[in-house]
Design a protein around this motif. Structure first.
Motif, mmCIF file in Angstrom:
data_model
loop_
_atom_site.group_PDB
_atom_site.id
_atom_site.type_symbol
_atom_site.label_atom_id
_atom_site.label_comp_id
_atom_site.label_asym_id
_atom_site.label_seq_id
_atom_site.Cartn_x
_atom_site.Cartn_y
_atom_site.Cartn_z
ATOM 1 N N ARG A 94 0.830 -1.194 0.000
ATOM 2 C CA ARG A 94 0.000 0.000 0.000
ATOM 3 C C ARG A 94 0.873 1.256 0.000
ATOM 4 O O ARG A 94 2.074 1.188 0.183
ATOM 5 C CB ARG A 94 -0.911 -0.004 1.223
ATOM 6 C CG ARG A 94 -1.921 -1.163 1.253
ATOM 7 C CD ARG A 94 -2.603 -1.211 2.605
ATOM 8 N NE ARG A 94 -1.631 -1.417 3.677
ATOM 9 C CZ ARG A 94 -1.924 -1.276 4.961
ATOM 10 N NH1 ARG A 94 -3.137 -0.890 5.329
ATOM 11 N NH2 ARG A 94 -0.995 -1.492 5.876
ATOM 12 N N ALA A 95 0.241 2.399 -0.164
ATOM 13 C CA ALA A 95 0.980 3.662 -0.225
ATOM 14 C C ALA A 95 1.797 3.885 1.034
ATOM 15 O O ALA A 95 2.964 4.301 0.967
ATOM 16 C CB ALA A 95 0.006 4.818 -0.453
ATOM 17 N N ILE A 121 0.106 1.361 -7.346
ATOM 18 C CA ILE A 121 -0.905 2.334 -6.938
ATOM 19 C C ILE A 121 -0.811 3.560 -7.822
ATOM 20 O O ILE A 121 0.216 4.249 -7.856
ATOM 21 C CB ILE A 121 -0.711 2.725 -5.456
ATOM 22 C CG1 ILE A 121 -0.825 1.486 -4.567
ATOM 23 C CG2 ILE A 121 -1.722 3.785 -5.048
ATOM 24 C CD1 ILE A 121 -0.477 1.742 -3.126
ATOM 25 N N ASN A 122 -1.882 3.842 -8.540
ATOM 26 C CA ASN A 122 -1.942 5.001 -9.424
ATOM 27 C C ASN A 122 -2.659 6.132 -8.693
ATOM 28 O O ASN A 122 -3.885 6.275 -8.765
ATOM 29 C CB ASN A 122 -2.674 4.638 -10.716
ATOM 30 C CG ASN A 122 -2.618 5.749 -11.750
ATOM 31 O OD1 ASN A 122 -2.008 6.787 -11.514
ATOM 32 N ND2 ASN A 122 -3.254 5.534 -12.885
ATOM 33 N N ASP A 123 -1.883 6.916 -7.950
ATOM 34 C CA ASP A 123 -2.473 7.952 -7.103
ATOM 35 C C ASP A 123 -1.572 9.175 -7.103
ATOM 36 O O ASP A 123 -0.372 9.084 -6.799
ATOM 37 C CB ASP A 123 -2.652 7.427 -5.679
ATOM 38 C CG ASP A 123 -3.266 8.469 -4.769
ATOM 39 O OD1 ASP A 123 -4.439 8.817 -4.962
ATOM 40 O OD2 ASP A 123 -2.544 8.942 -3.868
ATOM 41 N N VAL A 124 -2.135 10.326 -7.431
ATOM 42 C CA VAL A 124 -1.334 11.539 -7.538
ATOM 43 C C VAL A 124 -0.789 11.981 -6.183
ATOM 44 O O VAL A 124 0.321 12.527 -6.085
ATOM 45 C CB VAL A 124 -2.146 12.679 -8.193
ATOM 46 C CG1 VAL A 124 -3.300 13.122 -7.306
ATOM 47 C CG2 VAL A 124 -1.248 13.858 -8.547
ATOM 48 N N MET A 125 -1.531 11.721 -5.118
ATOM 49 C CA MET A 125 -1.057 12.103 -3.787
ATOM 50 C C MET A 125 0.184 11.297 -3.405
ATOM 51 O O MET A 125 1.125 11.827 -2.807
ATOM 52 C CB MET A 125 -2.163 11.907 -2.756
ATOM 53 C CG MET A 125 -3.382 12.780 -2.980
ATOM 54 S SD MET A 125 -2.954 14.539 -3.070
ATOM 55 C CE MET A 125 -2.353 14.814 -1.402
ATOM 56 N N LEU A 126 0.179 10.004 -3.767
ATOM 57 C CA LEU A 126 1.358 9.170 -3.510
ATOM 58 C C LEU A 126 2.540 9.692 -4.311
ATOM 59 O O LEU A 126 3.667 9.789 -3.792
ATOM 60 C CB LEU A 126 1.077 7.721 -3.866
ATOM 61 C CG LEU A 126 2.287 6.779 -3.830
ATOM 62 C CD1 LEU A 126 2.886 6.712 -2.426
ATOM 63 C CD2 LEU A 126 1.902 5.379 -4.325
ATOM 64 N N TYR A 127 2.300 10.051 -5.573
ATOM 65 C CA TYR A 127 3.375 10.564 -6.412
ATOM 66 C C TYR A 127 3.989 11.828 -5.808
ATOM 67 O O TYR A 127 5.211 11.989 -5.760
ATOM 68 C CB TYR A 127 2.849 10.841 -7.821
ATOM 69 C CG TYR A 127 3.867 11.475 -8.733
ATOM 70 C CD1 TYR A 127 4.891 10.705 -9.289
ATOM 71 C CD2 TYR A 127 3.828 12.829 -9.026
ATOM 72 C CE1 TYR A 127 5.840 11.279 -10.122
ATOM 73 C CE2 TYR A 127 4.770 13.412 -9.842
ATOM 74 C CZ TYR A 127 5.774 12.631 -10.396
ATOM 75 O OH TYR A 127 6.717 13.203 -11.205
ATOM 76 N N ILE A 140 4.343 2.857 -12.759
ATOM 77 C CA ILE A 140 3.207 2.037 -12.346
ATOM 78 C C ILE A 140 3.320 0.669 -13.009
ATOM 79 O O ILE A 140 3.404 0.563 -14.237
ATOM 80 C CB ILE A 140 1.880 2.707 -12.722
ATOM 81 C CG1 ILE A 140 1.763 4.061 -12.026
ATOM 82 C CG2 ILE A 140 0.688 1.822 -12.347
ATOM 83 C CD1 ILE A 140 0.565 4.871 -12.439
#
Length: 430
Positions: A94-95, A121-127, A140
């Motif tokens: 997970r992130a 995980i395709n998530d802008v916040m994680l990036y 990804i």
């Protein structure tokens, strides 16, 4: 592929312009320098992609090591040892787990080491969280070979760094087919019509014709660089260049027989590396010979143009070259080829359709036999466009310049019938 709204003509089977089509600018991935890369993977699929990337010609100078275990294995590996230039870490968690693993890695990571993370995980916040922690790239999963190549090479070719030039190699399927003439005219058109600063490198040191074709007689050239590898840098190479036009220069061959020109496979590496960092487009005029350095230059080039005349020996040699280069460059565009001196009176010729069938590709251009035009240009030390700017062959060279610089594509083969003799040749080579 990067699509661009500009309208650019497409080259058809006969090498002439068809209706305008959406421009397709080929993605240019510049090679990485000599760097060490260590990947810590959690899946065999990612490990295979990194392994395949390590075999790509753009990572030929990089040393890549693969290990399973993800971030945990990376932390353990560097507790008591230095980190490489690049660390690739895969995480299926997970992130929160990805961020936690990176925080632990940061404690043992040397300053200057670049980190690439592969996750699902395709998530802008994680990036954003990863970039805040100094991660250079986030991929990804599942990742392919080119994804890894692009990520590693991109670390050393950022927009704020010096641009990396394109290397185009032109070689004849046989001697005397006009490959040098093609290379010189395409380079001239690249400089004039596409407005790219370009350099022609005449690699036929004993018999090169670039100096004659451009009406130049420089006192120095490519031989001075290849025989003084320790002195080669951008300034040294600049001093060896002879200016042909405002945007075209020549690195000429001595064209003398005073010495024997025997080279090791890596003899031209320093010259090519220097030109990459200083010139947007370098056209290599590769002589028709097969040895370690010609093979290395062809495999390492960004694009390759094989020049052939329409006979059986040319077809066999062109097919052998194309097959080898496709095998050695699985992640690159296929080598291009053009047919030269087509339509010579009273000469039996193999048709372009048969060439296309054998090579599984259409020619980038079909250049007609025109001894008056080409003979006049050669004897005057001029390019074809300087002799006749409105000639259809001048337009062909302009289109070829667009193709080799990635600004247009050649139509793919539609098949066709082979003559029995060509069919036997293909069976023997299969």
């Amino acid at each position: 592929m990067i699509r661009h709204p500009q309208q650019i003509p497409v080259v058809d089977d006969a090498g002439v312009t068809t209706a305008p089509a959406e421009a397709i600018i080929e993605e240019h991935i510049a090679p990485a320098p000599r760097v060490s890369v260590q990947a810590f993977c959690e899946t065999v699929e990612t490990a295979a992609a990194v392994q395949s990337a390590g075999e790509d010609r753009r990572l030929a100078k990089a040393h890549i090591k693969i290990q399973m275990g993800g971030a945990i294995a990376a932390v353990e590996a560097y507790r008591s040892g230095p980190t490489p230039n690049v660390i690739i870490v895969e995480s299926e968690g997970r992130a929160e787990e990805i961020v936690e693993g990176l925080d632990q890695l940061a404690e043992v990571c040397d300053s200057g080491t670049r980190v690439v993370v592969i996750g699902r995980i395709n998530d802008v916040m994680l990036y954003r969280e990863l970039t805040k922690r100094g991660v250079s790239e986030y991929l990804i999963a599942p990742t392919g070979t080119l994804d890894v190549v692009r990520a590693i090479c991109g670390l050393f070719n950022q927009p704020n760094t010096k641009p990396i030039g394109r290397i185009v190699a032109v070689v004849g399927a046989k001697g005397g087919v006009g490959a040098s003439t093609i290379a010189h005219n395409v380079a001239w058109s690249t400089a004039r019509d596409i407005a790219l600063d370009s350099v022609v490198v005449d690699l036929d040191l004993a018999f090169g014709t670039a100096g004659l074709d451009f009406n130049q007689d420089p006192p120095q050239g490519v031989a001075d660089a290849v025989f003084s590898p320790d002195r080669v840098d951008t300034n040294f190479v600049d001093r060896l260049l002879s200016k042909c036009t405002d945007q075209l220069s020549l690195l000429a061959a001595p064209a003398t027989l005073e010495r024997v020109y025997d080279f090791g496979a890596e003899s031209f590496d320093a010259i090519i590396d220097s030109l990459r960092t200083s010139v947007p487009c370098t056209m290599l005029d590769v002589p028709h010979q097969w040895n370690g350095w010609t093979r290395r230059l062809l495999i390492a080039a960004d694009d390759i143009m094989i020049v052939a005349q329409p006979d059986l020996a040319n077809l066999r040699n062109a097919k052998n070259l194309a097959d080898l280069l496709r095998q050695q460059r699985p992640n690159d565009r296929r080598p291009l080829y053009c047919l030269n001196q087509v339509g010579m009176p009273k000469r039996p010729e193999i048709s372009p359709a048969d060439f296309a069938k054998a090579l599984e590709d259409e020619p980038a251009a079909i250049i007609p036999f025109d001894p008056q035009l080409f003979g006049t240009a050669a004897n005057n030390g001029q390019m074809i466009a300087e002799v006749s700017s409105s000639h259809k062959t001048t337009e062909l060279f302009r289109q070829m310049a667009q193709i080799v610089t990635g600004r247009a594509e050649v139509k793919r083969s539609r098949g066709g019938l082979l003559s029995p003799l060509i069919g036997k040749l293909m069976k023997r080579s299969a």
